[in-house]
Write a protein that holds these residues in place. Structure first.
Motif, PDB file in Angstrom:
ATOM      1  N   LYS A 194       0.815  -1.213   0.000  1.00 57.13           N
ATOM      2  CA  LYS A 194       0.000   0.000   0.000  1.00 57.13           C
ATOM      3  C   LYS A 194       0.851   1.267   0.000  1.00 57.13           C
ATOM      4  CE  LYS A 194      -3.776  -2.424   0.225  1.00 57.13           C
ATOM      5  NZ  LYS A 194      -4.632  -2.550  -0.972  1.00 57.13           N
ATOM      6  N   VAL A 195       2.163   1.119  -0.194  1.00 59.87           N
ATOM      7  CA  VAL A 195       3.047   2.278  -0.163  1.00 59.87           C
ATOM      8  C   VAL A 195       2.879   3.105  -1.435  1.00 59.87           C
ATOM      9  CG1 VAL A 195       4.721   1.093   1.285  1.00 59.87           C
ATOM     10  CG2 VAL A 195       4.963   0.985  -1.198  1.00 59.87           C
ATOM     11  N   ASN A 196       3.250   4.380  -1.369  1.00 60.16           N
ATOM     12  CA  ASN A 196       3.148   5.267  -2.515  1.00 60.16           C
ATOM     13  C   ASN A 196       4.486   5.514  -3.197  1.00 60.16           C
ATOM     14  OD1 ASN A 196       0.339   5.865  -2.607  1.00 60.16           O
ATOM     15  ND2 ASN A 196       0.590   7.070  -0.738  1.00 60.16           N
ATOM     16  N   ALA A 197       5.572   5.026  -2.606  1.00 60.80           N
ATOM     17  CA  ALA A 197       6.894   5.221  -3.195  1.00 60.80           C
ATOM     18  C   ALA A 197       7.802   4.099  -2.712  1.00 60.80           C
ATOM     19  CB  ALA A 197       7.473   6.576  -2.807  1.00 60.80           C
ATOM     20  N   SER A 198       8.804   3.783  -3.530  1.00 62.59           N
ATOM     21  CA  SER A 198       9.744   2.733  -3.141  1.00 62.59           C
ATOM     22  C   SER A 198      10.995   2.837  -3.993  1.00 62.59           C
ATOM     23  CB  SER A 198       9.103   1.346  -3.299  1.00 62.59           C
ATOM     24  OG  SER A 198       9.926   0.342  -2.741  1.00 62.59           O
ATOM     25  N   THR A 199      11.995   2.061  -3.627  1.00 60.40           N
ATOM     26  CA  THR A 199      13.243   2.008  -4.376  1.00 60.40           C
ATOM     27  C   THR A 199      13.527   0.575  -4.796  1.00 60.40           C
ATOM     28  OG1 THR A 199      14.626   1.597  -2.435  1.00 60.40           O
ATOM     29  CG2 THR A 199      14.168   3.916  -3.003  1.00 60.40           C
ATOM     30  N   ILE A 200      14.483   0.433  -5.689  1.00 55.48           N
ATOM     31  CA  ILE A 200      14.906  -0.895  -6.122  1.00 55.48           C
ATOM     32  C   ILE A 200      15.410  -1.702  -4.928  1.00 55.48           C
ATOM     33  CG2 ILE A 200      16.707  -2.102  -7.416  1.00 55.48           C
ATOM     34  CD1 ILE A 200      14.407  -1.252  -9.180  1.00 55.48           C
ATOM     35  N   GLY A 201      16.197  -1.075  -4.056  1.00 50.02           N
ATOM     36  CA  GLY A 201      16.735  -1.784  -2.898  1.00 50.02           C
ATOM     37  C   GLY A 201      15.650  -2.231  -1.941  1.00 50.02           C
ATOM     38  N   GLN A 202      14.649  -1.405  -1.718  1.00 47.57           N
ATOM     39  CA  GLN A 202      13.553  -1.779  -0.822  1.00 47.57           C
ATOM     40  C   GLN A 202      12.772  -2.955  -1.381  1.00 47.57           C
ATOM     41  OE1 GLN A 202      11.680   2.060  -0.677  1.00 47.57           O
ATOM     42  NE2 GLN A 202      12.706   2.668   1.216  1.00 47.57           N
ATOM     43  N   GLN A 203      12.557  -2.957  -2.677  1.00 49.00           N
ATOM     44  CA  GLN A 203      11.844  -4.086  -3.281  1.00 49.00           C
ATOM     45  C   GLN A 203      12.691  -5.358  -3.264  1.00 49.00           C
ATOM     46  OE1 GLN A 203       8.527  -4.131  -4.198  1.00 49.00           O
ATOM     47  NE2 GLN A 203       8.679  -2.183  -3.097  1.00 49.00           N
ATOM     48  N   ALA A 204      13.988  -5.216  -3.466  1.00 44.20           N
ATOM     49  CA  ALA A 204      14.868  -6.388  -3.420  1.00 44.20           C
ATOM     50  C   ALA A 204      14.828  -7.058  -2.061  1.00 44.20           C
ATOM     51  CB  ALA A 204      16.300  -5.978  -3.765  1.00 44.20           C
ATOM     52  N   ALA A 205      14.592  -6.255  -1.021  1.00 46.14           N
ATOM     53  CA  ALA A 205      14.578  -6.792   0.340  1.00 46.14           C
ATOM     54  C   ALA A 205      13.221  -7.333   0.756  1.00 46.14           C
ATOM     55  CB  ALA A 205      15.007  -5.701   1.326  1.00 46.14           C
ATOM     56  N   ALA A 206      12.134  -6.892   0.096  1.00 47.08           N
ATOM     57  CA  ALA A 206      10.804  -7.225   0.621  1.00 47.08           C
ATOM     58  C   ALA A 206       9.836  -7.825  -0.392  1.00 47.08           C
ATOM     59  CB  ALA A 206      10.173  -5.962   1.227  1.00 47.08           C
ATOM     60  N   ASN A 207      10.044  -7.628  -1.664  1.00 42.68           N
ATOM     61  CA  ASN A 207       9.098  -8.103  -2.670  1.00 42.68           C
ATOM     62  C   ASN A 207       9.237  -9.618  -2.825  1.00 42.68           C
ATOM     63  OD1 ASN A 207       7.871  -8.761  -5.289  1.00 42.68           O
ATOM     64  ND2 ASN A 207       7.801  -6.544  -5.624  1.00 42.68           N
ATOM     65  N   HIS A 208       8.113 -10.327  -2.695  1.00 38.64           N
ATOM     66  CA  HIS A 208       8.173 -11.801  -2.734  1.00 38.64           C
ATOM     67  C   HIS A 208       8.720 -12.318  -4.058  1.00 38.64           C
ATOM     68  CE1 HIS A 208       4.536 -12.697  -5.328  1.00 38.64           C
ATOM     69  NE2 HIS A 208       4.389 -11.404  -5.112  1.00 38.64           N
ATOM     70  N   ALA A 209       8.586 -11.544  -5.123  1.00 37.59           N
ATOM     71  CA  ALA A 209       9.129 -11.967  -6.411  1.00 37.59           C
ATOM     72  C   ALA A 209      10.648 -11.979  -6.412  1.00 37.59           C
ATOM     73  CB  ALA A 209       8.621 -11.041  -7.519  1.00 37.59           C
ATOM     74  N   LEU A 210      11.248 -11.233  -5.489  1.00 39.95           N
ATOM     75  CA  LEU A 210      12.710 -11.150  -5.406  1.00 39.95           C
ATOM     76  C   LEU A 210      13.275 -11.888  -4.206  1.00 39.95           C
ATOM     77  CD1 LEU A 210      12.930  -7.397  -6.398  1.00 39.95           C
ATOM     78  CD2 LEU A 210      13.810  -9.314  -7.745  1.00 39.95           C
TER      79      LEU A 210
END
Length: 463
Positions: A194-210
């Motif tokens: 539900k966030v409105n902004a993110s970075t590549i590093g944040q997604q690398a740490a939390a996105n289930h696809a990564l």
């Protein structure tokens, strides 16, 4: 580098104006390009490039029109089969937009030919990076992979797993991530953040696809979470490949009373935009309820429920009809007729067709169901199947609102109490049932409140 976000909450999407203070790149513009034009004027920049991440399935693009209007380069994947002139781009290609460097990254998954764009400032400007990922890497999730063909869904899911990893490796952890989908769009799949902004590093740490180290597990989980999507999606990609024309966003002259009554009598689709309770209390017989309100549910569900390419007449106050015409143009529904009152904010539907019969139906909350339900009455749940499986009223039937039109004859000949999660879809369903001559009661209440008043609910597993 400055990034201006143009929100389309009605479809759960974002478009972007990316500029260096002088010239701009536009990514994934919606069809109503005046919003992009206004943003460019506000930033005092010239649009020189327009880019598509993919041939969109959930809206009609404004990319071709915008590029032609500005003499801009229109960047579309070289492998996309389109019927218009474009600047074909491919994986690894590097372009320059003023002081910005744009690198094209192939990220198949959402579609076979999906692209992402990594945009960098020149090194002497600080080297800021931004990644525009379209329907590839989203906030907390990824784009769904079943929109091309059922036969391609699993392969594209594997492609998606590889693509997001390749995209992450193409930019620094601090690069800002700007997806097109994932803000309520049916193009996303899985547990979107539900966030409105993110970075590549944040997604690398939390996105289930990564974070999922097992590709087969990820694919199985993605396929398990794929749910239904609006029927109008089938028409979007062909429209975009053909090159959409200019949308007419003007409110037409109001149809007169006799013509409106004729359309209702002929069974044409006459859509009432008023609040669901006002509709239930009194409406023109044969009309259907698609409450406009903020408009967040209107576009997707109207395009999903009403058969494609049918004559459409909107009933509502002038300001809401104007907004609804814009919203519908985004999904290729052009030129609806309208019947509006002289006031911009209220509408007396009776005055639009004074000689046409009126209709109404009951409405209430969960307490009314508990108090007034007869043993032979039916409770109809029009939420999606996965919502029903998670929890539902004991004994309720489940027919999703987008299937109801073709399945009304399957329902028992009894009074039908209809509900959804909030009341919006239930109001659409109640109006369809009323139009078909059925005895209906709208439960205008949130499903989460049902158990609190004594309604027995069960899960699919416990049924």
């Amino acid at each position: 580098m400055d990034v201006v976000v143009i929100e389309t909450p009605q479809l759960g999407d974002r478009s972007y104006l990316v500029h260096d203070g002088s010239v701009a790149l536009v990514i994934d513009p919606q069809r109503d390009t005046d919003r992009i034009e206004a943003a460019a004027r506000e930033a005092d920049v010239r649009i020189t490039h327009v880019a598509e991440t993919h041939l969109h399935n959930d809206y009609v693009t404004g990319g071709l029109l915008l590029a032609e209007a500005h003499g801009a380069a229109y960047l579309v994947n070289a492998d996309d089969h389109v019927e218009f002139s474009r600047v074909p781009v491919s994986d690894g290609q590097v372009l320059h937009v003023g002081r910005l460097t744009v690198t094209v990254v192939a990220t198949p998954g959402h579609t076979h030919t999906h692209l992402s764009y990594v945009v960098r400032e020149d090194a002497h400007d600080g080297g800021t990076e931004a990644v525009f990922s379209g329907g590839s890497l989203l906030y907390g999730s990824v784009g769904r992979t079943d929109l091309v063909s059922p036969d391609d869904t699993a392969k594209l899911a594997h492609d998606q797993y590889s693509s997001v990893r390749r995209l992450v490796s193409s930019a620094s952890p601090g690069a800002a991530l700007y997806p097109t989908h994932g803000f309520g769009s049916f193009c996303s799949v899985g547990p979107s953040s539900k966030v409105n902004a993110s970075t590549i590093g944040q997604q690398a740490a939390a996105n289930h696809a990564l974070t999922d180290p097992n590709e087969d597990h990820f694919v199985a989980e993605l396929l398990e979470n794929i749910t239904a999507y609006p029927a109008y999606y089938a028409h979007m990609s062909p429209l975009n490949a053909a090159g959409p024309g200019v949308a007419n966003l003007q409110v037409p002259d109001s149809v007169d009373a006799a013509e409106l009554s004729r359309r209702l009598g002929a069974g044409e689709w006459v859509v009432d935009l008023r609040h669901r309770v006002a509709f239930a209390d009194s409406h023109l017989q044969g009309s259907v309820s698609f409450e406009y309100g903020r408009g967040d549910n209107f576009t997707s569900y109207l395009g999903w429920v009403i058969p494609w390419n049918q004559p459409l007449t909107l009933l509502g106050p002038l300001d809401e009809v104007e907004k609804a015409i814009r919203d519908l143009a985004r999904i290729g529904i052009d030129g609806p007729d309208a019947a509006v009152g002289p006031d911009a904010t209220v509408l007396n539907v009776g005055a639009l067709a004074p000689d046409h019969p009126r209709a109404s139906y009951e409405h209430g909350d969960w307490a009314a169901l508990l108090k007034d339900r007869e043993p032979e009455d039916v409770v109809l749940d029009v939420r999606r199947p996965e919502e029903y499986k998670a929890s539902h009223v004991k004994g309720a039937l489940n027919v999703p609102v987008y299937e109801l039109l073709g399945r009304i004859t399957e329902l028992p000949d009894a009074r039908i109490w209809v509900h959804c999660a909030t009341g919006y879809r239930a109001s659409v369903a109640a109006s369809l049932l009323d139009r078909a001559g059925r005895d209906v009661v709208l439960i205008n209440a949130k499903f989460r409140d049902a158990a609190g008043v004594g309604i027995e609910t069960v899960s699919y597993q416990a049924r």
